[in-house]
Design a protein around this motif. Structure first.
Motif, PDB file in Angstrom:
ATOM      1  N   ALA A 166       0.827  -1.205   0.000  1.00  0.00           N
ATOM      2  CA  ALA A 166       0.000   0.000   0.000  1.00  0.00           C
ATOM      3  C   ALA A 166       0.864   1.259   0.000  1.00  0.00           C
ATOM      4  O   ALA A 166       0.544   2.262  -0.665  1.00  0.00           O
ATOM      5  N   GLY A 167       1.973   1.207   0.726  1.00  0.00           N
ATOM      6  CA  GLY A 167       2.862   2.365   0.777  1.00  0.00           C
ATOM      7  C   GLY A 167       3.431   2.717  -0.581  1.00  0.00           C
ATOM      8  O   GLY A 167       3.502   3.898  -0.956  1.00  0.00           O
ATOM      9  N   TRP A 168       3.842   1.722  -1.334  1.00  0.00           N
ATOM     10  CA  TRP A 168       4.368   2.007  -2.670  1.00  0.00           C
ATOM     11  C   TRP A 168       3.287   2.596  -3.566  1.00  0.00           C
ATOM     12  O   TRP A 168       3.574   3.472  -4.409  1.00  0.00           O
ATOM     13  N   LEU A 169       2.053   2.133  -3.409  1.00  0.00           N
ATOM     14  CA  LEU A 169       0.964   2.724  -4.192  1.00  0.00           C
ATOM     15  C   LEU A 169       0.734   4.184  -3.782  1.00  0.00           C
ATOM     16  O   LEU A 169       0.467   5.054  -4.627  1.00  0.00           O
ATOM     17  N   GLU A 170       0.823   4.448  -2.485  1.00  0.00           N
ATOM     18  CA  GLU A 170       0.679   5.837  -2.017  1.00  0.00           C
ATOM     19  C   GLU A 170       1.754   6.718  -2.658  1.00  0.00           C
ATOM     20  O   GLU A 170       1.487   7.852  -3.076  1.00  0.00           O
ATOM     21  N   ALA A 171       2.950   6.163  -2.746  1.00  0.00           N
ATOM     22  CA  ALA A 171       4.032   6.934  -3.365  1.00  0.00           C
ATOM     23  C   ALA A 171       3.722   7.199  -4.835  1.00  0.00           C
ATOM     24  O   ALA A 171       3.964   8.305  -5.349  1.00  0.00           O
ATOM     25  N   ASP A 172       3.183   6.175  -5.528  1.00  0.00           N
ATOM     26  CA  ASP A 172       2.822   6.359  -6.935  1.00  0.00           C
ATOM     27  C   ASP A 172       1.747   7.429  -7.098  1.00  0.00           C
ATOM     28  O   ASP A 172       1.686   8.120  -8.128  1.00  0.00           O
ATOM     29  N   LEU A 173       0.874   7.559  -6.093  1.00  0.00           N
ATOM     30  CA  LEU A 173      -0.196   8.560  -6.134  1.00  0.00           C
ATOM     31  C   LEU A 173       0.283   9.929  -5.657  1.00  0.00           C
ATOM     32  O   LEU A 173      -0.531  10.843  -5.437  1.00  0.00           O
ATOM     33  N   LEU A 174       1.614  10.021  -5.486  1.00  0.00           N
ATOM     34  CA  LEU A 174       2.235  11.281  -5.032  1.00  0.00           C
ATOM     35  C   LEU A 174       1.712  11.679  -3.661  1.00  0.00           C
ATOM     36  O   LEU A 174       1.363  12.844  -3.397  1.00  0.00           O
ATOM     37  N   ARG A 175       1.645  10.721  -2.763  1.00  0.00           N
ATOM     38  CA  ARG A 175       1.272  10.967  -1.375  1.00  0.00           C
ATOM     39  C   ARG A 175       2.426  10.550  -0.482  1.00  0.00           C
ATOM     40  O   ARG A 175       2.368   9.533   0.220  1.00  0.00           O
ATOM     41  N   PRO A 176       3.529  11.257  -0.508  1.00  0.00           N
ATOM     42  CA  PRO A 176       4.718  10.830   0.248  1.00  0.00           C
ATOM     43  C   PRO A 176       4.479  10.726   1.751  1.00  0.00           C
ATOM     44  O   PRO A 176       5.045   9.853   2.409  1.00  0.00           O
ATOM     45  N   ALA A 222       1.725   9.887   3.301  1.00  0.00           N
ATOM     46  CA  ALA A 222       0.994   8.647   3.585  1.00  0.00           C
ATOM     47  C   ALA A 222       1.909   7.434   3.429  1.00  0.00           C
ATOM     48  O   ALA A 222       1.870   6.492   4.227  1.00  0.00           O
ATOM     49  N   ALA A 223       2.759   7.454   2.391  1.00  0.00           N
ATOM     50  CA  ALA A 223       3.694   6.352   2.183  1.00  0.00           C
ATOM     51  C   ALA A 223       4.667   6.260   3.356  1.00  0.00           C
ATOM     52  O   ALA A 223       4.960   5.162   3.860  1.00  0.00           O
ATOM     53  N   ALA A 224       5.174   7.411   3.797  1.00  0.00           N
ATOM     54  CA  ALA A 224       6.116   7.424   4.916  1.00  0.00           C
ATOM     55  C   ALA A 224       5.456   6.905   6.185  1.00  0.00           C
ATOM     56  O   ALA A 224       6.079   6.189   6.986  1.00  0.00           O
ATOM     57  N   ALA A 225       4.203   7.262   6.380  1.00  0.00           N
ATOM     58  CA  ALA A 225       3.490   6.789   7.577  1.00  0.00           C
ATOM     59  C   ALA A 225       3.390   5.266   7.568  1.00  0.00           C
ATOM     60  O   ALA A 225       3.549   4.601   8.616  1.00  0.00           O
ATOM     61  N   ARG A 226       3.130   4.709   6.412  1.00  0.00           N
ATOM     62  CA  ARG A 226       3.044   3.243   6.327  1.00  0.00           C
ATOM     63  C   ARG A 226       4.406   2.603   6.580  1.00  0.00           C
ATOM     64  O   ARG A 226       4.510   1.563   7.239  1.00  0.00           O
ATOM     65  N   ALA A 227       5.473   3.203   6.060  1.00  0.00           N
ATOM     66  CA  ALA A 227       6.817   2.677   6.289  1.00  0.00           C
ATOM     67  C   ALA A 227       7.145   2.710   7.782  1.00  0.00           C
ATOM     68  O   ALA A 227       7.702   1.747   8.332  1.00  0.00           O
ATOM     69  N   ARG A 228       6.795   3.823   8.462  1.00  0.00           N
ATOM     70  CA  ARG A 228       7.087   3.913   9.896  1.00  0.00           C
ATOM     71  C   ARG A 228       6.261   2.902  10.691  1.00  0.00           C
ATOM     72  O   ARG A 228       6.723   2.372  11.713  1.00  0.00           O
ATOM     73  N   ALA A 229       5.042   2.643  10.227  1.00  0.00           N
ATOM     74  CA  ALA A 229       4.212   1.648  10.904  1.00  0.00           C
ATOM     75  C   ALA A 229       4.866   0.265  10.841  1.00  0.00           C
ATOM     76  O   ALA A 229       4.831  -0.498  11.812  1.00  0.00           O
ATOM     77  N   VAL A 230       5.478  -0.022   9.709  1.00  0.00           N
ATOM     78  CA  VAL A 230       6.176  -1.314   9.573  1.00  0.00           C
ATOM     79  C   VAL A 230       7.388  -1.357  10.486  1.00  0.00           C
ATOM     80  O   VAL A 230       7.636  -2.349  11.186  1.00  0.00           O
ATOM     81  N   ALA A 247      14.243  -3.399   5.935  1.00  0.00           N
ATOM     82  CA  ALA A 247      15.027  -2.846   4.819  1.00  0.00           C
ATOM     83  C   ALA A 247      14.122  -2.201   3.785  1.00  0.00           C
ATOM     84  O   ALA A 247      14.423  -1.104   3.263  1.00  0.00           O
ATOM     85  N   GLU A 248      13.009  -2.854   3.460  1.00  0.00           N
ATOM     86  CA  GLU A 248      12.103  -2.291   2.465  1.00  0.00           C
ATOM     87  C   GLU A 248      11.450  -1.011   2.983  1.00  0.00           C
ATOM     88  O   GLU A 248      11.266  -0.038   2.237  1.00  0.00           O
ATOM     89  N   ALA A 249      11.124  -1.010   4.269  1.00  0.00           N
ATOM     90  CA  ALA A 249      10.513   0.195   4.847  1.00  0.00           C
ATOM     91  C   ALA A 249      11.495   1.370   4.818  1.00  0.00           C
ATOM     92  O   ALA A 249      11.112   2.515   4.526  1.00  0.00           O
ATOM     93  N   GLY A 269      13.333   6.494   2.363  1.00  0.00           N
ATOM     94  CA  GLY A 269      14.312   7.226   1.563  1.00  0.00           C
ATOM     95  C   GLY A 269      13.684   7.786   0.295  1.00  0.00           C
ATOM     96  O   GLY A 269      13.954   8.933  -0.112  1.00  0.00           O
ATOM     97  N   ALA A 270      12.840   6.954  -0.345  1.00  0.00           N
ATOM     98  CA  ALA A 270      12.197   7.397  -1.583  1.00  0.00           C
ATOM     99  C   ALA A 270      11.248   8.561  -1.328  1.00  0.00           C
ATOM    100  O   ALA A 270      11.157   9.505  -2.122  1.00  0.00           O
ATOM    101  N   THR A 271      10.526   8.536  -0.217  1.00  0.00           N
ATOM    102  CA  THR A 271       9.572   9.616   0.069  1.00  0.00           C
ATOM    103  C   THR A 271      10.293  10.903   0.428  1.00  0.00           C
ATOM    104  O   THR A 271       9.804  11.999   0.119  1.00  0.00           O
ATOM    105  N   GLU A 272      11.460  10.794   1.068  1.00  0.00           N
ATOM    106  CA  GLU A 272      12.203  12.007   1.415  1.00  0.00           C
ATOM    107  C   GLU A 272      12.715  12.710   0.164  1.00  0.00           C
ATOM    108  O   GLU A 272      12.712  13.939   0.066  1.00  0.00           O
ATOM    109  N   LYS A 273      13.154  11.880  -0.842  1.00  0.00           N
ATOM    110  CA  LYS A 273      13.598  12.481  -2.098  1.00  0.00           C
ATOM    111  C   LYS A 273      12.441  13.158  -2.826  1.00  0.00           C
ATOM    112  O   LYS A 273      12.613  14.162  -3.499  1.00  0.00           O
ATOM    113  N   ALA A 274      11.249  12.543  -2.666  1.00  0.00           N
ATOM    114  CA  ALA A 274      10.089  13.126  -3.333  1.00  0.00           C
ATOM    115  C   ALA A 274       9.742  14.471  -2.723  1.00  0.00           C
ATOM    116  O   ALA A 274       9.203  15.347  -3.370  1.00  0.00           O
TER     117      ALA A 274
END
Length: 1019
Positions: free
Chosen positions: A970-980, A982-990, A1007-1009, A1014-1019
Motif C-alpha cells: 500500500a505504501g508504494w501505491l501511495e508513493a505512486d499517487l504522489l502521497r509521500p 501517507a507512504a512514509a506513515a506506512r513505512a514507519r508503521a512497519v 530494509a524495504e521500509a 528514503g524514496a519519500t524524502e527524495k520526493a
C-alpha cells in the motif's frame, strides 16, 4: 503476420526465438533455413547476421553439425568486410562460435589436419586482436592434441588452458569442468575426474548441455571405482536429460556402454531401439563412431552370452541379429576410425575404438530398478548364460552330487551317495533334495535293497506335488516290506497331506486320523520311534490347520464349513470352532511328543513348527500379541536347531504382525532376520518378497534411503523370477515413492514411468495407478516438466472421479491446474481450476474453493476471460470467505454460550482464525492483481490492500508478516499517487511493528521500509 506477406525485423526475431525453443532436429534446422531467406528479404544486414547466427546455433545442436561451416564462413566474411554491421551481442557471438568451428572440424575427418592447425592460428590471432584471453584458444588446442593422441602437447595445452585468465570467451564453468574431468578419466585418474565434476553434478554450475554430459561421462569411472549406487543414480538421472536431445549421441552412447558393462544388456537394447536414426545420421562422424563402438560392445556381449541369434534393433532396412549387428557395427566403427587416423597420421583413434569395443563387463549385474529383463530372459535359449536363480540352484546342490559322475556302477560310490543323502535328511538340510536326486540317478540299473528303494521313492515323491501321492504309497509298501511299519505310516501321512493341499482336505483328514491311531499304537508297543510318530502327527496337524484356513476363507464369503471329521475319532465335526479346537489339540499333542527330544534336530524342527502353528491359531483368533510371541519362539527354535532357513516363513509373518501392532522395531528386526536366514537358499521370488517386505517396513518409519535400497533389490529379484509385470511393478511403484521422499526427483520419475505400464487395476488396484501418477506429477514439477506433470495429474483425476470419496479428485484437479498454468497453458488451467473449485464446493472445503478461485483469477488474465473474469473470480473468493466466516461465527457464538472456558483453541475458533487469514490473503492478492493489471487505477488496488491490512491486524502477531507485507504494498501505491506523507506513515508503521523482532522476515521488512522512507524524502 503471415509468411506470404513477409516479416518485419521484430517478427523475424520472435520467429527465431520460437524456433530456438523447438526440439533439436531436422525440422528446427529447416525452419532456420526458411528464416534466413526471410531475413535476406529485409535488406537489413543485422537481420541476416542474426539469422545466420541462429542457423549456426541450431546446426551445432543437432545431428547436422556438418552444415554449420557454411553460415559461419559467410558471417566471418561479413565481419571482415563490414564489422560495423554487427552489434555488441553479435560481435561476441561471432568470436564465441570460433570454438565451435574448432571442435566441429575435429569431428569431420574430411577436413585436413593442416586446415585445423591453420584455424587454431587464425582463432588465436583474431582473439588477440579482439583483446581476449588465450584461455579459449589453449582449450581448443588441448582438444586437438587429445584427439590426435599427442599426450605431451595435450598436457602442455591443458596446463596453459587452466593458467590463462577466464574472460567472456571462456567456456562456461560447467563445460570446462566436464572437459577437464574427461581428460583425467582418460588418464585413468577416475577419483580426480569425479572431484572435478562434483560442482556440476551438485548443480553449482549448469548450462544447456550440463550436467547431461558429465553424468554420462562419469558412468564408467563410477563403475571402475565400485561406486555403484552413484553409477545407477547418474544413469537414471542423466538418461532423462539426454533422451530428448538429438545432438547428444555421444552422451547417449555412454549410457548404452554403461548398460553393457553393468549386466543390463536388455536395457541397452531398449536404448538402441529408441534412437534408430543414430545408426545412420552422418552429420557428426565422431559421435557416430562412439555410437557404433558401443553397439559393437553390446552385441559382442550378447553373442558371448549365447544370444547371437537374438533379434535386435539396428539400422533400418533389414532384420538384425546380435551377431550380425556386432560385425556390422564393428566394421562401421573401425572404418570411421580409419578415416580419422588417415587424416591425423596416427593410429590413435582406431586403438581407442578397439579398446572400447573389447571391454569386459565391470560387474555381473547392477540392478537399476527400471522395468527391464535380464539378458537370459531375452530368448528361450538364454538359460546357458547363467543367472541368479541358476547360481542359487548350484549353491544348493549337496556335496554328494559331486561324486555322482563317478558312481556309475560302483556300489561303493552309490553307498557314499546314500550315506550323504541320509545325513542331509537327518539334519533337515535343503540340500537333501538334490542329494536324493543324485542317488536316484546313480542307482539306475543297479540292484538295491528294499530299504534303499523305499527311501529313494519317498524322497522322489516329495518333489512331484500331486503326482507324488502314488509314489508315497509305493514308498510305504517298500518300508513295510523292509520291516519299518512306522515309516510306512509316515509316508502315507505325507501322501494324505499332499491330497489335502490338492483339494481333498476332508478325505485327507479321515485318512491321516486312521494313521494317527495306528502310529500311536505302534509307538506304545515299541514298534516305531518318536520320529516316525512325529511325522504322522505333523501331517495330521498340518491338515487340520489347512481346514482352519479353508474355513476362515469360506467364512469371509459367508459360507460355513461342514462335513469335517473330528480329531482322530472319525466323527463328523460341526465346523468353525470345532475345527479350530481339533487343530489346537493336534498341535499341542505334537509339541508334547517332540519337546522331550530336542537334541534330535528332526524333533527340534517338529517342536518349532508346532509353536508356529499355535501362533497361526492365535492370529486366527485375533490375538496378535500371542501370535507374535509364538511365531518369535518358533523362529528362534529353528535358528537354535541349526535350521535358520525354516525360520524365514515365520519371521516374515512375524514382521507383518509386529507392524500391525505398531512395533516398528520388531517388524524391522524380523524382516531383516528373514532375509539373513534365507540367504543364498532363497529362490528369486523369495528374495523379491522379503526385500519388498523390509522396504515397506523401513518406509513406514521414514527410513527412505534404506527402504529404497531394498525396494530396488525387490524389483531386481522379481525381474529375475519372471514376475516383473506383477510383483516387480509393485516394487518399482514403492521404489519411486521412496526416491521421491528423498528428493531424488529424476531417479524417481524414471522408475515410476517404468512401473506405470505394468500397473493394472486387476493386479495392483486403481489406487496404485493414481498414486504412481500423482508421484510422477510431483517429480516432473520439480524437474520443470509442467505439461507432463499436468497430464499425469489429470489422468489420475479421471480415475479418482469414480471414487466415493472425492477429495483426491479435487486435489488432483487443483494440482493439474497449477501445472497447466506453469506450462503456459492458461485456458486449460482456467478450466482445471473451475473443475477443482466445483469439487471443493461439493466437498464443503471452503479453503480449497477459495484458493482455486484466487488461482483461477490470475490465469484468467491470460485468457479470453481477461481482467473482468479475473475480478469476478477474486470477488467470488471474497464472498466465499465472508459466507464461511458467517457460518463459523454462528458456531463460535453457540460454543461461547455453552462453554465459554473451552472456547480458546476449539475447532470452531481455529476454523474462524483460518478463514480470517484467507480473507486477508484474498484482499491482498486482489490488490496485487489490480495493481499489476490496471496501473492507472491505483485507488481500487489501495482499497483492497487497506482491507487486507485491517483483516490481518485482527489476527494479531500471528499475521504480522502478512500485515506488514500488505502495508508496504500500500505504501508504494501511495508513493505512486504522489502521497509521500501517507507512504512514509506506512513505512514507519512497519518499522514500529518490527521493533525488537529478529529474523529474516523482520530484516527484509525493515530494509524495504527504510527504502520507502528514503524514496519519500527524495520526493
Amino acid at each position: 503476420m503471415s509468411q506470404a506477406m513477409g516479416m518485419d525485423f521484430d517478427t523475424l526475431r520472435q520467429a527465431m526465438a520460437d524456433n530456438q525453443e523447438q526440439p533439436e532436429g531436422p525440422a528446427r534446422n529447416a525452419r532456420a533455413e526458411q528464416l534466413l531467406v526471410e531475413a535476406e528479404k529485409l535488406n537489413i544486414p543485422l537481420a541476416v547476421i542474426e539469422a545466420l547466427g541462429h542457423q549456426l546455433k541450431v546446426y551445432n545442436y543437432s545431428s547436422e553439425k556438418d552444415k554449420m561451416f557454411v553460415p559461419f564462413a559467410r558471417l566471418l566474411r561479413m565481419w571482415d568486410e563490414r564489422p560495423e554491421d554487427f552489434d555488441e551481442y553479435e560481435t561476441h557471438s561471432l568470436h564465441w562460435v570460433f570454438k565451435w568451428m574448432s571442435a566441429g572440424m575435429l569431428d569431420q575427418p574430411h577436413i585436413p589436419l593442416a586446415s585445423i592447425e591453420k584455424w587454431l592460428g587464425e582463432m588465436e590471432h583474431r582473439y588477440r586482436l579482439a583483446g581476449h584471453s588465450e584461455r579459449a584458444v589453449r582449450g581448443a588446442e588441448f582438444s586437438v592434441a587429445a584427439h590426435l593422441g599427442d599426450l605431451g602437447r595435450a598436457e602442455r595445452a591443458y596446463t596453459a588452458w587452466l593458467a590463462a585468465d577466464r574472460d567472456t570467451m571462456a567456456d562456461c564453468h560447467a563445460c570446462e569442468l566436464h572437459s577437464q574431468g574427461w581428460w583425467r578419466a582418460e588418464r585413468d585418474a577416475d577419483e580426480e575426474a569425479l572431484e572435478l565434476w562434483r560442482p556440476v553434478l551438485e548443480g553449482e554450475y549448469t548450462c544447456a548441455h550440463e550436467p547431461h554430459t558429465v553424468l554420462a561421462s562419469s558412468l564408467v569411472s563410477l563403475l571402475r571405482l565400485g561406486r555403484l549406487d552413484e553409477a545407477r543414480a547418474h544413469h537414471l538421472r542423466g538418461f532423462r536429460l539426454v533422451r530428448p536431445m538429438e545432438s547428444m549421441r555421444g552422451a547417449y552412447a555412454d549410457h548404452v556402454e554403461f548398460c553393457a558393462l553393468s549386466g543390463n544388456e536388455a536395457r541397452a537394447l531398449e536404448l538402441l531401439a529408441e534412437r534408430p536414426a543414430y545408426f545412420t545420421d552422418s552429420g557428426d562422424p565422431r559421435s557416430k563412431l562412439d555410437f557404433m563402438a558401443v553397439t559393437a560392445l553390446l552385441m559382442d556381449r550378447l553373442t558371448g552370452l549365447g544370444l547371437g541369434d537374438q533379434p535386435v534393433p539396428g539400422p533400418a532396412g533389414r532384420e538384425w541379429t546380435a551377431s550380425g549387428l556386432a560385425a556390422h557395427a564393428r566394421g562401421e566403427a573401425l572404418s570411421l576410425a580409419a578415416l580419422f587416423d588417415a587424416r591425423n597420421g596416427t593410429s590413435y583413434v582406431s586403438e581407442r575404438a578397439r579398446g572400447r569395443m573389447d571391454q569386459r563387463p565391470l560387474i555381473e549385474r547392477l540392478p537399476l530398478g527400471v522395468r527391464s529383463r535380464s539378458a537370459r530372459h531375452l530368448s528361450p535359449s538364454a538359460s546357458a548364460a547363467g543367472s541368479g536363480s541358476a547360481a542359487a540352484s548350484a549353491s544348493a546342490r549337496s556335496s554328494a552330487a559331486v561324486v555322482e559322475s563317478d558312481a556309475g556302477s560302483d556300489p561303493s560310490s552309490l553307498s557314499a551317495l546314500l550315506a550323504e543323502a541320509r545325513r542331509l535328511s537327518a539334519t533337515r538340510s535343503p540340500d537333501a533334495v538334490e542329494a536324493w536326486a543324485a542317488v536316484s540317478r546313480a542307482a539306475e540299473g543297479q540292484e538295491l535293497d528294499v530299504r534303499d528303494r523305499a527311501e529313494i521313492a519317498d524322497h522322489a515323491a516329495m518333489e512331484r506335488g500331486p503326482e507324488g501321492i502314488e509314489l508315497f504309497h509305493e514308498a510305504a509298501e517298500l518300508y513295510a516290506e523292509a520291516g519299518d511299519p512306522g515309516e510306512a505310516l509316515a509316508a502315507r501321512a505325507r501322501a494324505a497331506y499332499v491330497l489335502a493341499l490338492t483339494g481333498g482336505p476332508e478325505e485327507a483328514l479321515a485318512t491321516v486320523s486312521e494313521l494317527y491311531e495306528g502310529v500311536l499304537a505302534l509307538l506304545a508297543d515299541g514298534g516305531t520311534g518318536v520320529s516316525q510318530a512325529a511325522s504322522v502327527l505333523v501331517g495330521r496337524a498340518r491338515t487340520l490347520m489347512l481346514l482352519v484356513q479353508e474355513d476362515a476363507d469360506e467364512g469371509e464369503s459367508g459360507a460355513t464349513a461342514s462335513g469335517m471329521t473330528g480329531s482322530g475319532t472319525g466323527d463328523s465335526g460341526t465346523g468353525g470352532d470345532e475345527v479350530v479346537g481339533a487343530a489346537e489339540a493336534a498341535v499341542r499333542e505334537l509339541l508334547a511328543l517332540a519337546e522331550p527330544h530336542l537334541s534330535d534336530v528332526r524333533m527340534a524342527s517338529r517342536a518349532a513348527e508346532a509353536r508356529a502353528m499355535l501362533g497361526e491359531l492365535a492370529a486366527h483368533a485375533g490375538d496378535a500379541e500371542a501370535a507374535a510371541e509364538l511365531l518369535g519362539q518358533a523362529a528362534s527354535a529353528f535358528v537354535a536347531a541349526g535350521l535358520p532357513w525354516f525360520a524365514v516363513e515365520y519371521e516374515s509373518r512375524l514382521a507383518g504382525i509386529a507392524r500391525h501392532l505398531g512395533d516398528a522395531e520388531e517388524a524391522e528386526r524380523a524382516a531383516r532376520a528373514a532375509l539373513e536366514h534365507g540367504g543364498p537358499r532363497l529362490e528369486p521370488m523369495g528374495h523379491a518378497q522379503l526385500h519388498l517386505q523390509l522396504a515397506e517396513v523401513l518406509g513406514a518409519t521414514g527410513q527412505f534411503g534404506p527402504a529404497s535400497e531394498h525396494a530396488l533389490e525387490a524389483a531386481h529379484w522379481a525381474d529375475e523370477a519372471g514376475e516383473g509385470p506383477t510383483l516387480g511393478a509393485w516394487a518399482r511403484h514403492q521404489l519411486g515413492g521412496f526416491l521421491l521422499r528423498e528428493g531424488r526427483w529424476a531417479e524417481a520419475a524414471e522408475i515410476l514411468e517404468s512401473a506405470l505400464p505394468d500397473l493394472t487395476t486387476d493386479m495392483h488396484g486403481d489406487g496404485a495407478i493414481v498414486q504412481t501418477r500423482w508421484w510422477l506429477g510431483d517429480c516432473l514439477t520439480e524437474l520443470g516438466e509442467h505439461r507432463a506433470a499436468a497430464e499425469h495429474w489429470l489422468r489420475a483425476a479421471d480415475i479418482a472421479r469414480h471414487w466415493p470419496e472425492q477429495r483426491d479428485h479435487a486435489m488432483l484437479a487443483h494440482l493439474a491446474a497449477e501445472a497447466l498454468g506453469h506450462a503456459e497453458l492458461p485456458a486449460q488451467a482456467e478450466q482445471a481450476y473451475a473443475r477443482a473449485g466445483d469439487l471443493w464446493r461439493d466437498l464443503g472445503n471452503v479453503h480449497g474453493l477459495i484458493r482455486s478461485l484466487r488461482a483461477r483469477a490470475w490465469v484468467s488474465l491470460r485468457t479470453d476471460s481477461g481482467l473482468d473474469g479475473a475480478r469476478e473470480s477474486m470477488a467470488a473468493a471474497v464472498r466465499e470467505c465472508e459466507e464461511g466466516l458467517q457460518a463459523v461465527s454462528s458456531s463460535v457464538g453457540a460454543e461461547a454460550v455453552e462453554a465459554p472456558d473451552a472456547m480458546e483453541g476449539s475447532d470452531a475458533a481455529e476454523a474462524r482464525h483460518r478463514l480470517v487469514a484467507e480473507l486477508g490473503h484474498t484482499h491482498r492478492q486482489f490488490g496485487d492483481l489490480v495493481a499489476r493489471s490496471v496501473p492507472d487505477d491505483t485507488e481500487e488496488a489501495l482499497a483492497h490492500y487497506t482491507r487486507a491490512i485491517s483483516v490481518f491486524a485482527s489476527l494479531g502477531d500471528d499475521a504480522l508478516d502478512a500485515r506488514t507485507g500488505a502495508e508496504l504494498a500500500a505504501g508504494w501505491l501511495e508513493a505512486d499517487l504522489l502521497r509521500p506523507a501517507a507512504a512514509a506513515a506506512r513505512a514507519r508503521a512497519v518499522l514500529s511493528a518490527y521493533a525488537g523482532v529478529d529474523g529474516e522476515a523482520a530484516q527484509a521488512r525493515r530494509a524495504e521500509a527504510e527504502n520507502m522512507l528514503g524514496a519519500t524524502e527524495k520526493a
